[in-house]
Structure formats: C-alpha cells, structure tokens
Design an enzyme around this catalytic site. Structure first.
Site, short mmCIF file in Angstrom:
data_model
loop_
_atom_site.label_atom_id
_atom_site.label_comp_id
_atom_site.label_asym_id
_atom_site.label_seq_id
_atom_site.Cartn_x
_atom_site.Cartn_y
_atom_site.Cartn_z
CB ILE A 1 37.12 26.33 51.17
CG1 ILE A 1 38.13 26.85 50.15
CG2 ILE A 1 37.27 24.83 51.36
CD1 ILE A 1 39.59 26.62 50.54
NE ARG B 1 29.29 31.50 45.53
CZ ARG B 1 28.15 30.88 45.20
NH1 ARG B 1 27.01 31.31 45.69
NH2 ARG B 1 28.17 29.83 44.41
N GLY B 2 33.79 34.55 46.42
CA GLY B 2 34.09 35.97 46.35
C GLY B 2 33.53 36.61 45.09
N GLY B 3 33.74 37.90 44.96
CA GLY B 3 33.22 38.62 43.82
C GLY B 3 33.93 38.28 42.52
CG MET B 4 37.63 39.41 41.88
SD MET B 4 37.15 40.45 40.50
CE MET B 4 38.40 39.99 39.30
CB VAL C 1 38.62 29.82 47.09
CG1 VAL C 1 39.91 29.09 47.50
CG2 VAL C 1 38.94 31.24 46.66
CE LYS D 1 40.05 34.83 43.48
NZ LYS D 1 40.72 36.05 44.00
CG ASP E 1 39.61 43.28 50.11
OD1 ASP E 1 38.95 44.08 50.82
OD2 ASP E 1 39.17 42.18 49.75
#
Length: 222
Positions: free
Chosen positions: A25, A27-30, A33, A50, A149
């Site tokens: 659902i 997508r992030g830098g870390m 999810v 995550k 953030d």
C-alpha cells in the site's frame, strides 16, 4: 517519505512471520508498507506491516529501522497509529541477518489536506483537526521524540473523522540531558524541512513546530 502504491506484493513471500500479505500500500525510503492479515488462527486482525528494505549494506539504516520499533513502543496516544508487533524476518535469504519489520494499526484514511478539501470543511473545522494534530505531536515531544517528517501524507483522517499521525521512520530521540538531537544523517522531506534540517544542524522540538506551521498554512489557505 511514503509513496502510495496499491499493487500486489510480488517482491516478498506472501507470509511474514504470522501475517499474511494482501498487497503493498505504500513505498518509502526505509521500507515498504503492506496491508496484511494475521494468519495464526489466534484471532482476525487487519494490520499495516512495514518491512525494511535489504539493508545489509548499510548498518545505519538498519539501526534506524530498529529505532523506529523502540520509538513506537513508547507511544500510546489515540491519534498516533499504535505499534502492534515487530521483529526480524529471516525468510529472505538475500538479506544478511534478516529484515526488520513493524506491525502497526492499519489506518484507512486520507491525507489531512485532501480530507479537508473533499469534505469542503470550513476554517473552524480545519483548525479543530489541526489542534488534534498538535496534541499528538506535543505528546511525542513530552516523550522526548521529534517526528522530523510532519506532512499531510503522514497525517491521515479516517472516514469517521479520526486523525492518526503515522511514520516515525526518521524520528529522533531527544537526548534527555541536552534536549537536542544531533544527527549526521540528513533524512527529510525538503518541502516541509525546517532550516536546521536543511543545514544539517542539531534538531529540537522546534523542528516539528516549523512543519506544523507549514501544515497550518496549507489547511487555512488551501
């Protein structure tokens, strides 16, 4: 830091620990999810899982992901998405030492600015939502945590109007003796970053207050 991406989870197996993956659902830098369901026959539960990217090449990023587990474990607030579970998944043979994962409350909602626009909310209603966000951030600060953030995509509002603060992936613990978090890793969303973040200077709770000011400007001005 998240980009919505409602696609099937082809990059990982269909089960992580006791959770069955439904789809990705965000997508992030870390990490990515996923929408997931508990699959150990204990009880039914829909969650957001995550899963860290393969960080075997960078111990700092792996440590930061594990730090997020500890930060979320300290936070119990009705307007902060709660931590349910977490651990290390060793099902990826290409990830040395396994891949950390977090299991969080699944929040089905819209970014706060989008919610206000679609509902056609007036100024007083927008300010009330903002007040709730401030209360959640203040709670984090009282627990010596800087979010770092704050932006609309990390503040969701459900259909019922409940506000939830998400994504403590680059959050920082304040040093209890100095109330300053010095960081050498300049992770940020530049559009909402405070001047000290951009300059790589030590951070304080004022860093989040700056981002709240930007959020308020968006909510009031559209």
């Amino acid at each position: 830091m998240l980009e919505t991406a409602g696609r099937p989870a082809a990059a990982v197996q269909q089960r992580i620990d006791r959770y069955e993956i439904v789809k990705r659902i965000a997508r992030g830098g870390m990490g990515d999810v996923y929408l997931a369901e508990r699959a150990d026959a204990t009880f039914e539960q829909v969650v957001a899982l995550k899963l860290a990217h393969r960080f075997s090449d960078t111990l700092d990023r792996r440590r930061r992901f594990l730090d997020e587990q500890q930060i979320l474990a300290r936070l119990e607030h009705p307007n902060i998405a709660r931590l349910i579970d977490g651990g290390i998944w060793d099902g990826d043979m290409l990830a040395e030492g396994g891949r950390p994962f977090l299991v969080m409350e699944f929040v089905d909602g819209l970014p706060i600015t989008t919610y206000c626009e679609r509902r056609g909310l007036g100024l007083q209603q927008r300010l009330e939502l903002f007040r709730i966000v401030c209360d959640a951030v203040h709670y984090a600060h009282r627990n010596l945590i800087i979010h770092r953030d704050l932006k609309p995509s990390n503040i969701l509002v459900s259909e019922a109007g409940q506000v939830k603060l998400l994504d403590f992936g680059i959050a920082t613990m304040l040093a209890e003796d100095t109330a300053i978090a010095a960081t050498g890793t300049r992770l940020m969303t530049r559009e909402y970053a405070a001047p000290e973040q951009v300059r790589g200077e030590p951070l304080t709770t004022s860093t989040d207050v700056y981002a709240l000011g930007l959020l308020l400007y968006e909510l009031v001005s559209g």
